[in-house]
Design a protein around this motif. Structure first.
Motif, PDB file in Angstrom:
ATOM      1  N   TYR A  67      -0.597  -8.207   3.430  1.00  0.00           N
ATOM      2  CA  TYR A  67      -0.058  -9.233   4.309  1.00  0.00           C
ATOM      3  C   TYR A  67      -0.352  -8.896   5.768  1.00  0.00           C
ATOM      4  O   TYR A  67      -0.633  -7.745   6.111  1.00  0.00           O
ATOM      5  CB  TYR A  67       1.470  -9.311   4.181  1.00  0.00           C
ATOM      6  CG  TYR A  67       2.016  -9.628   2.823  1.00  0.00           C
ATOM      7  CD1 TYR A  67       2.299 -10.941   2.443  1.00  0.00           C
ATOM      8  CD2 TYR A  67       2.312  -8.610   1.916  1.00  0.00           C
ATOM      9  CE1 TYR A  67       2.836 -11.230   1.202  1.00  0.00           C
ATOM     10  CE2 TYR A  67       2.853  -8.895   0.670  1.00  0.00           C
ATOM     11  CZ  TYR A  67       3.117 -10.208   0.318  1.00  0.00           C
ATOM     12  OH  TYR A  67       3.649 -10.489  -0.908  1.00  0.00           O
ATOM     13  N   TYR A  68      -0.247  -9.888   6.628  1.00  0.00           N
ATOM     14  CA  TYR A  68       0.034  -9.644   8.030  1.00  0.00           C
ATOM     15  C   TYR A  68       1.550  -9.503   8.107  1.00  0.00           C
ATOM     16  O   TYR A  68       2.280 -10.357   7.592  1.00  0.00           O
ATOM     17  CB  TYR A  68      -0.411 -10.813   8.912  1.00  0.00           C
ATOM     18  CG  TYR A  68      -1.896 -10.852   9.188  1.00  0.00           C
ATOM     19  CD1 TYR A  68      -2.451 -10.068  10.188  1.00  0.00           C
ATOM     20  CD2 TYR A  68      -2.741 -11.699   8.470  1.00  0.00           C
ATOM     21  CE1 TYR A  68      -3.815 -10.103  10.453  1.00  0.00           C
ATOM     22  CE2 TYR A  68      -4.097 -11.746   8.723  1.00  0.00           C
ATOM     23  CZ  TYR A  68      -4.631 -10.949   9.722  1.00  0.00           C
ATOM     24  OH  TYR A  68      -5.971 -10.984   9.979  1.00  0.00           O
ATOM     25  N   ILE A  69       2.032  -8.422   8.719  1.00  0.00           N
ATOM     26  CA  ILE A  69       3.471  -8.253   8.845  1.00  0.00           C
ATOM     27  C   ILE A  69       3.840  -8.021  10.305  1.00  0.00           C
ATOM     28  O   ILE A  69       3.004  -7.625  11.124  1.00  0.00           O
ATOM     29  CB  ILE A  69       3.991  -7.084   7.984  1.00  0.00           C
ATOM     30  CG1 ILE A  69       3.407  -5.749   8.476  1.00  0.00           C
ATOM     31  CG2 ILE A  69       3.681  -7.306   6.518  1.00  0.00           C
ATOM     32  CD1 ILE A  69       4.002  -4.544   7.777  1.00  0.00           C
ATOM     33  N   ALA A  70       5.090  -8.280  10.633  1.00  0.00           N
ATOM     34  CA  ALA A  70       5.596  -8.066  11.987  1.00  0.00           C
ATOM     35  C   ALA A  70       6.884  -7.268  11.922  1.00  0.00           C
ATOM     36  O   ALA A  70       7.624  -7.328  10.929  1.00  0.00           O
ATOM     37  CB  ALA A  70       5.839  -9.400  12.689  1.00  0.00           C
ATOM     38  N   GLY A  71       7.144  -6.497  12.960  1.00  0.00           N
ATOM     39  CA  GLY A  71       8.374  -5.726  13.049  1.00  0.00           C
ATOM     40  C   GLY A  71       8.771  -5.549  14.497  1.00  0.00           C
ATOM     41  O   GLY A  71       7.931  -5.624  15.401  1.00  0.00           O
ATOM     42  N   GLN A 148       6.943   5.134   5.962  1.00  0.00           N
ATOM     43  CA  GLN A 148       7.837   4.021   5.646  1.00  0.00           C
ATOM     44  C   GLN A 148       7.167   3.030   4.698  1.00  0.00           C
ATOM     45  O   GLN A 148       6.011   2.650   4.882  1.00  0.00           O
ATOM     46  CB  GLN A 148       8.246   3.315   6.931  1.00  0.00           C
ATOM     47  CG  GLN A 148       9.255   2.196   6.755  1.00  0.00           C
ATOM     48  CD  GLN A 148       9.597   1.522   8.076  1.00  0.00           C
ATOM     49  OE1 GLN A 148       9.268   2.035   9.146  1.00  0.00           O
ATOM     50  NE2 GLN A 148      10.246   0.371   8.008  1.00  0.00           N
ATOM     51  N   LYS A 149       7.897   2.609   3.675  1.00  0.00           N
ATOM     52  CA  LYS A 149       7.400   1.620   2.712  1.00  0.00           C
ATOM     53  C   LYS A 149       7.695   0.213   3.220  1.00  0.00           C
ATOM     54  O   LYS A 149       8.814  -0.093   3.609  1.00  0.00           O
ATOM     55  CB  LYS A 149       8.073   1.813   1.353  1.00  0.00           C
ATOM     56  CG  LYS A 149       7.837   3.164   0.704  1.00  0.00           C
ATOM     57  CD  LYS A 149       8.595   3.272  -0.606  1.00  0.00           C
ATOM     58  CE  LYS A 149      10.105   3.260  -0.376  1.00  0.00           C
ATOM     59  NZ  LYS A 149      10.867   3.411  -1.643  1.00  0.00           N
ATOM     60  N   VAL A 150       6.673  -0.651   3.214  1.00  0.00           N
ATOM     61  CA  VAL A 150       6.849  -2.047   3.630  1.00  0.00           C
ATOM     62  C   VAL A 150       5.896  -2.946   2.848  1.00  0.00           C
ATOM     63  O   VAL A 150       4.766  -2.564   2.565  1.00  0.00           O
ATOM     64  CB  VAL A 150       6.566  -2.255   5.139  1.00  0.00           C
ATOM     65  CG1 VAL A 150       7.600  -1.564   6.002  1.00  0.00           C
ATOM     66  CG2 VAL A 150       5.167  -1.773   5.508  1.00  0.00           C
ATOM     67  N   VAL A 183      11.257  -5.882   9.365  1.00  0.00           N
ATOM     68  CA  VAL A 183       9.896  -6.205   8.923  1.00  0.00           C
ATOM     69  C   VAL A 183       9.863  -7.561   8.211  1.00  0.00           C
ATOM     70  O   VAL A 183      10.695  -7.845   7.359  1.00  0.00           O
ATOM     71  CB  VAL A 183       9.360  -5.117   7.981  1.00  0.00           C
ATOM     72  CG1 VAL A 183       7.997  -5.509   7.413  1.00  0.00           C
ATOM     73  CG2 VAL A 183       9.271  -3.790   8.708  1.00  0.00           C
ATOM     74  N   LYS A 184       8.880  -8.393   8.587  1.00  0.00           N
ATOM     75  CA  LYS A 184       8.714  -9.706   7.965  1.00  0.00           C
ATOM     76  C   LYS A 184       7.234  -9.958   7.688  1.00  0.00           C
ATOM     77  O   LYS A 184       6.368  -9.534   8.456  1.00  0.00           O
ATOM     78  CB  LYS A 184       9.243 -10.815   8.889  1.00  0.00           C
ATOM     79  CG  LYS A 184      10.734 -10.729   9.174  1.00  0.00           C
ATOM     80  CD  LYS A 184      11.164 -11.844  10.115  1.00  0.00           C
ATOM     81  CE  LYS A 184      12.660 -11.774  10.417  1.00  0.00           C
ATOM     82  NZ  LYS A 184      13.082 -12.849  11.374  1.00  0.00           N
ATOM     83  N   THR A 185       6.934 -10.639   6.595  1.00  0.00           N
ATOM     84  CA  THR A 185       5.560 -11.052   6.315  1.00  0.00           C
ATOM     85  C   THR A 185       5.272 -12.341   7.075  1.00  0.00           C
ATOM     86  O   THR A 185       6.113 -13.237   7.139  1.00  0.00           O
ATOM     87  CB  THR A 185       5.335 -11.268   4.812  1.00  0.00           C
ATOM     88  OG1 THR A 185       6.268 -12.237   4.323  1.00  0.00           O
ATOM     89  CG2 THR A 185       5.533  -9.964   4.048  1.00  0.00           C
ATOM     90  N   LEU A 186       4.077 -12.441   7.649  1.00  0.00           N
ATOM     91  CA  LEU A 186       3.721 -13.593   8.480  1.00  0.00           C
ATOM     92  C   LEU A 186       2.934 -14.643   7.714  1.00  0.00           C
ATOM     93  O   LEU A 186       2.937 -15.808   8.079  1.00  0.00           O
ATOM     94  CB  LEU A 186       2.904 -13.124   9.691  1.00  0.00           C
ATOM     95  CG  LEU A 186       3.599 -12.119  10.611  1.00  0.00           C
ATOM     96  CD1 LEU A 186       2.670 -11.739  11.756  1.00  0.00           C
ATOM     97  CD2 LEU A 186       4.903 -12.700  11.161  1.00  0.00           C
ATOM     98  N   ARG A 187       2.221 -14.240   6.691  1.00  0.00           N
ATOM     99  CA  ARG A 187       1.405 -15.170   5.914  1.00  0.00           C
ATOM    100  C   ARG A 187       1.500 -14.826   4.447  1.00  0.00           C
ATOM    101  O   ARG A 187       2.090 -13.820   4.060  1.00  0.00           O
ATOM    102  CB  ARG A 187      -0.068 -15.106   6.363  1.00  0.00           C
ATOM    103  CG  ARG A 187      -0.315 -15.498   7.808  1.00  0.00           C
ATOM    104  CD  ARG A 187      -1.799 -15.414   8.118  1.00  0.00           C
ATOM    105  NE  ARG A 187      -2.082 -15.695   9.525  1.00  0.00           N
ATOM    106  CZ  ARG A 187      -3.305 -15.622  10.056  1.00  0.00           C
ATOM    107  NH1 ARG A 187      -4.336 -15.287   9.292  1.00  0.00           N
ATOM    108  NH2 ARG A 187      -3.483 -15.886  11.330  1.00  0.00           N
TER     109      ARG A 187
END
Length: 287
Positions: A67-71, A148-150, A183-187
């Motif tokens: 994923y693209y992720i954001a934090g 860190q696991k994400v 942490v959030k997935t963007l797509r």
């Protein structure tokens, strides 16, 4: 008259079907040719790397997903300090925390992860400790690294790492922790390139010199973009490269979505008898 019209309709339909089938055949042939050409190029580059005395284990040709992720840039660790016991902590300017244990913990040098896993997962010892896993590749006898696991992966940069400090008596005496918060997935999940294609890209971007050794390659998340309050992370192939007659380990990164080279980081390291060729602090200063 109606019969003639029906004949014309069938004739037109037959011609259209023929055109469609020819088009599909050409597209399939073109795709097969393109795939074969890409495979031939990859094989040629791998051979060139061997000819340049670059040593490495056979890379996997399997594609992965990510994923693209954001934090948040703010780790949020400061607000949880009151849960920690038997240690003195200090918040650093970059949001990380550093801790000194009041009572050291003895670690088995043969199987350090057994003791450390138990320590890390206790909420009174490490904040969000259950979100980290041990990374033998990034660790040494004096610095054991947890990542860190994400989002079905691991953060392989400093922002999401826990570094545990071990003294010469095999005792855990403190740690430094980074954490990617919220942490959030963007797509939607997307396909990433294989390790083999990433290795070829590494060579084509002149990120690996002749007579060097690629110690390992791992797929994880690296920071792609830092904004005011948050950062965007992208799946990344990370390769550890050791130059000939040198103890230096260079970490080189290939964007696993685009195949583009990303910022690399180098650390002076010494070989670890416990964990192999990778030693302390290898990507501690990496983005």
């Amino acid at each position: 008259m109606n019969f003639r019209r029906i004949e014309w309709i069938f004739l037109v339909a037959f011609v259209v079907l023929d055109v469609f089938l020819v088009y599909m055949f050409v597209q399939t042939s073109s795709s097969d040719t393109s795939t074969k050409s890409a495979n031939d190029t990859t094989t040629t580059v791998i051979r060139e790397m061997r000819d340049d005395n670059i040593s490495f284990s056979a890379p996997s040709g399997k594609e992965n997903n990510g994923y693209y992720i954001a934090g948040n840039n703010d780790s949020g660790l400061k607000s949880h300090l009151n849960q920690l016991t038997d240690q003195s902590t200090r918040v650093l300017s970059n949001g990380k925390i550093t801790s000194t244990l009041r009572t050291s913990v003895t670690v088995d040098p043969e199987h350090p992860e057994k003791t450390l896993n138990q320590y890390v997962k206790s909420a009174t010892n490490v904040i969000h400790g259950d979100e980290y896993v041990y990374s033998a590749e990034l660790s040494s006898n004096s610095d054991y690294v947890y990542v860190q696991k994400v989002a079905d992966g691991k953060i392989l940069t400093v922002t999401g790492q826990l570094h545990l400090t071990i003294n010469k008596n095999h005792q855990l005496i403190g740690y430094t922790q980074g954490y990617v918060n919220n942490v959030k997935t963007l797509r939607e999940k997307a396909v990433t390139i294989s390790e083999k294609k990433a290795l070829v890209a590494l060579y084509q971007y002149n990120q690996v010199s002749n007579d060097s050794r690629i110690v390992w390659g791992r797929l994880g998340y690296s920071r792609l973009l830092k904004l005011k309050d948050s950062s965007v992370y992208v799946p990344t192939w990370v390769f550890a490269v050791r130059s000939k007659n040198s103890s230096n380990i260079s970490l080189h990164r290939i964007n696993a979505f685009t195949g583009a080279a990303m910022k690399a980081n180098t650390a002076n390291t010494a070989t670890s008898e416990t964990t192999g060729d990778v030693a302390a602090g290898m990507i501690w200063n990496a983005e």
